[in-house]
Design a protein around this motif. Structure first.
Motif, PDB file in Angstrom:
ATOM      1  N   PHE A 171       0.855  -1.184   0.000  1.00 40.38           N
ATOM      2  CA  PHE A 171       0.000   0.000   0.000  1.00 40.38           C
ATOM      3  C   PHE A 171       0.890   1.232   0.000  1.00 40.38           C
ATOM      4  CE2 PHE A 171      -4.127  -1.912   1.199  1.00 40.38           C
ATOM      5  CZ  PHE A 171      -3.700  -3.178   1.594  1.00 40.38           C
ATOM      6  N   ARG A 172       0.324   2.368  -0.314  1.00 39.39           N
ATOM      7  CA  ARG A 172       1.069   3.614  -0.206  1.00 39.39           C
ATOM      8  C   ARG A 172       0.141   4.734   0.234  1.00 39.39           C
ATOM      9  NH1 ARG A 172       2.515   4.724  -6.621  1.00 39.39           N
ATOM     10  NH2 ARG A 172       0.403   5.288  -7.310  1.00 39.39           N
ATOM     11  N   GLN A 173       0.744   5.722   0.866  1.00 38.97           N
ATOM     12  CA  GLN A 173      -0.020   6.876   1.310  1.00 38.97           C
ATOM     13  C   GLN A 173       0.784   8.139   1.045  1.00 38.97           C
ATOM     14  OE1 GLN A 173      -1.411   6.757   5.395  1.00 38.97           O
ATOM     15  NE2 GLN A 173      -3.010   8.243   4.931  1.00 38.97           N
ATOM     16  N   ARG A 187      -4.673   6.103   2.263  1.00 39.40           N
ATOM     17  CA  ARG A 187      -3.840   4.966   1.906  1.00 39.40           C
ATOM     18  C   ARG A 187      -4.526   4.191   0.790  1.00 39.40           C
ATOM     19  NH1 ARG A 187      -1.400   1.337   6.702  1.00 39.40           N
ATOM     20  NH2 ARG A 187      -0.894   3.470   7.317  1.00 39.40           N
ATOM     21  N   GLU A 188      -3.735   3.757  -0.185  1.00 41.62           N
ATOM     22  CA  GLU A 188      -4.297   3.030  -1.320  1.00 41.62           C
ATOM     23  C   GLU A 188      -3.498   1.764  -1.598  1.00 41.62           C
ATOM     24  OE1 GLU A 188      -4.057   5.412  -4.869  1.00 41.62           O
ATOM     25  OE2 GLU A 188      -1.870   5.489  -4.849  1.00 41.62           O
ATOM     26  N   GLY A 189      -4.198   0.760  -2.109  1.00 42.40           N
ATOM     27  CA  GLY A 189      -3.527  -0.465  -2.497  1.00 42.40           C
ATOM     28  C   GLY A 189      -2.727  -0.257  -3.770  1.00 42.40           C
ATOM     29  N   VAL A 190      -1.592  -0.933  -3.849  1.00 37.74           N
ATOM     30  CA  VAL A 190      -0.708  -0.836  -5.009  1.00 37.74           C
ATOM     31  C   VAL A 190      -0.596  -2.182  -5.716  1.00 37.74           C
ATOM     32  CG1 VAL A 190       1.667  -0.408  -5.754  1.00 37.74           C
ATOM     33  CG2 VAL A 190       0.619   1.051  -3.989  1.00 37.74           C
ATOM     34  N   SER A 191      -0.371  -3.233  -4.922  1.00 43.72           N
ATOM     35  CA  SER A 191      -0.144  -4.556  -5.509  1.00 43.72           C
ATOM     36  C   SER A 191      -0.398  -5.612  -4.452  1.00 43.72           C
ATOM     37  CB  SER A 191       1.301  -4.654  -6.009  1.00 43.72           C
ATOM     38  OG  SER A 191       1.539  -5.905  -6.618  1.00 43.72           O
ATOM     39  N   CYS A 192      -0.681  -6.826  -4.925  1.00 44.02           N
ATOM     40  CA  CYS A 192      -0.940  -7.934  -4.005  1.00 44.02           C
ATOM     41  C   CYS A 192      -0.451  -9.224  -4.639  1.00 44.02           C
ATOM     42  CB  CYS A 192      -2.434  -8.010  -3.710  1.00 44.02           C
ATOM     43  SG  CYS A 192      -2.871  -9.120  -2.346  1.00 44.02           S
ATOM     44  N   ILE A 193       0.061 -10.128  -3.792  1.00 42.70           N
ATOM     45  CA  ILE A 193       0.476 -11.450  -4.260  1.00 42.70           C
ATOM     46  C   ILE A 193      -0.188 -12.490  -3.379  1.00 42.70           C
ATOM     47  CG2 ILE A 193       2.615 -11.384  -2.883  1.00 42.70           C
ATOM     48  CD1 ILE A 193       3.922 -12.994  -5.226  1.00 42.70           C
ATOM     49  N   SER A 194      -0.802 -13.474  -4.013  1.00 41.25           N
ATOM     50  CA  SER A 194      -1.559 -14.461  -3.259  1.00 41.25           C
ATOM     51  C   SER A 194      -0.637 -15.468  -2.581  1.00 41.25           C
ATOM     52  CB  SER A 194      -2.537 -15.181  -4.188  1.00 41.25           C
ATOM     53  OG  SER A 194      -1.836 -16.049  -5.041  1.00 41.25           O
ATOM     54  N   SER A 195      -1.194 -16.157  -1.573  1.00 41.53           N
ATOM     55  CA  SER A 195      -0.430 -17.195  -0.880  1.00 41.53           C
ATOM     56  C   SER A 195      -0.578 -18.541  -1.585  1.00 41.53           C
ATOM     57  CB  SER A 195      -0.914 -17.320   0.563  1.00 41.53           C
ATOM     58  OG  SER A 195      -2.287 -17.642   0.590  1.00 41.53           O
ATOM     59  N   CYS A 198      -6.014 -11.743  -1.621  1.00 42.30           N
ATOM     60  CA  CYS A 198      -6.016 -10.587  -2.521  1.00 42.30           C
ATOM     61  C   CYS A 198      -7.423 -10.408  -3.083  1.00 42.30           C
ATOM     62  CB  CYS A 198      -5.033 -10.792  -3.669  1.00 42.30           C
ATOM     63  SG  CYS A 198      -3.315 -10.946  -3.191  1.00 42.30           S
ATOM     64  N   SER A 199      -7.934  -9.221  -2.920  1.00 38.99           N
ATOM     65  CA  SER A 199      -9.167  -8.835  -3.602  1.00 38.99           C
ATOM     66  C   SER A 199      -8.730  -7.944  -4.752  1.00 38.99           C
ATOM     67  CB  SER A 199     -10.105  -8.106  -2.634  1.00 38.99           C
ATOM     68  OG  SER A 199     -11.283  -7.713  -3.298  1.00 38.99           O
ATOM     69  N   GLY A 200      -8.393  -8.562  -5.854  1.00 39.87           N
ATOM     70  CA  GLY A 200      -7.691  -7.829  -6.906  1.00 39.87           C
ATOM     71  C   GLY A 200      -6.347  -7.388  -6.369  1.00 39.87           C
ATOM     72  N   TYR A 201      -6.004  -6.116  -6.589  1.00 39.29           N
ATOM     73  CA  TYR A 201      -4.698  -5.630  -6.158  1.00 39.29           C
ATOM     74  C   TYR A 201      -4.696  -5.151  -4.710  1.00 39.29           C
ATOM     75  CZ  TYR A 201      -6.738  -1.028  -7.211  1.00 39.29           C
ATOM     76  OH  TYR A 201      -7.540   0.086  -7.262  1.00 39.29           O
ATOM     77  N   VAL A 202      -5.831  -5.271  -4.022  1.00 41.96           N
ATOM     78  CA  VAL A 202      -5.932  -4.828  -2.628  1.00 41.96           C
ATOM     79  C   VAL A 202      -5.977  -6.035  -1.697  1.00 41.96           C
ATOM     80  CG1 VAL A 202      -7.250  -3.488  -0.958  1.00 41.96           C
ATOM     81  CG2 VAL A 202      -7.132  -2.738  -3.344  1.00 41.96           C
ATOM     82  N   LEU A 203      -5.109  -6.033  -0.706  1.00 38.10           N
ATOM     83  CA  LEU A 203      -5.098  -7.110   0.287  1.00 38.10           C
ATOM     84  C   LEU A 203      -6.340  -7.025   1.163  1.00 38.10           C
ATOM     85  CD1 LEU A 203      -3.498  -9.432   1.630  1.00 38.10           C
ATOM     86  CD2 LEU A 203      -2.513  -7.689   3.143  1.00 38.10           C
TER      87      LEU A 203
END
Length: 123
Positions: A37-39, A45-53, A102-107
């Motif tokens: 995330f970044r702020q 704060r916004e999601g940037v990227s996500c990687i699934s387990s 991951c809900s799309g690119y948001v954790l």
């Protein structure tokens, strides 16, 4: 103590690159989806990227797609965010988080947050 620690931030010129790392202590990242995330100042704060387990699927916000790459190193218990072609609008505090999926690119379902690392893109 269970914690996430980010590193790798700094000052970079537009068009440059940085690699952020997120290291876990006290728990194993393998079992978690990991998000970045970044702020930016004055913004939410916004999601940037996500990687699934489960299968390592990766997801990116449109604003960073093609420029940022998220990856896991399970042996080192870390997740990285390789950022290239950086723009001034990428300036923000970047946070990693471990959570459910991951809900799309948001954790989704965050269990742990890091304290953040500052990225400044400026000439």
């Amino acid at each position: 103590q269970l914690q996430l620690v980010e590193s790798g931030g700094g000052l970079v010129q537009p068009g440059g690159s940085l690699r952020l790392s997120c290291a876990a202590s006290g728990f194993t990242l393998d079992y978690y989806a990991i998000g970045w995330f970044r702020q930016a100042p004055g913004k939410a704060r916004e999601g940037v990227s996500c990687i699934s387990s489960s299968d390592g699927s990766t997801f990116y916000a449109d604003s960073v797609k093609g420029r940022f790459t998220i990856s896991r190193d399970n042996a080192k218990n870390t997740v990285s965010l390789q950022m290239s072609s950086l723009k001034p609008e990428d300036t923000a505090v970047y946070y990693c988080a471990a959570g459910y999926s991951c809900s799309g690119y948001v954790l989704f379902g965050v269990n742990y947050w890091g304290r953040g690392t500052q990225v400044t893109v400026s000439s």
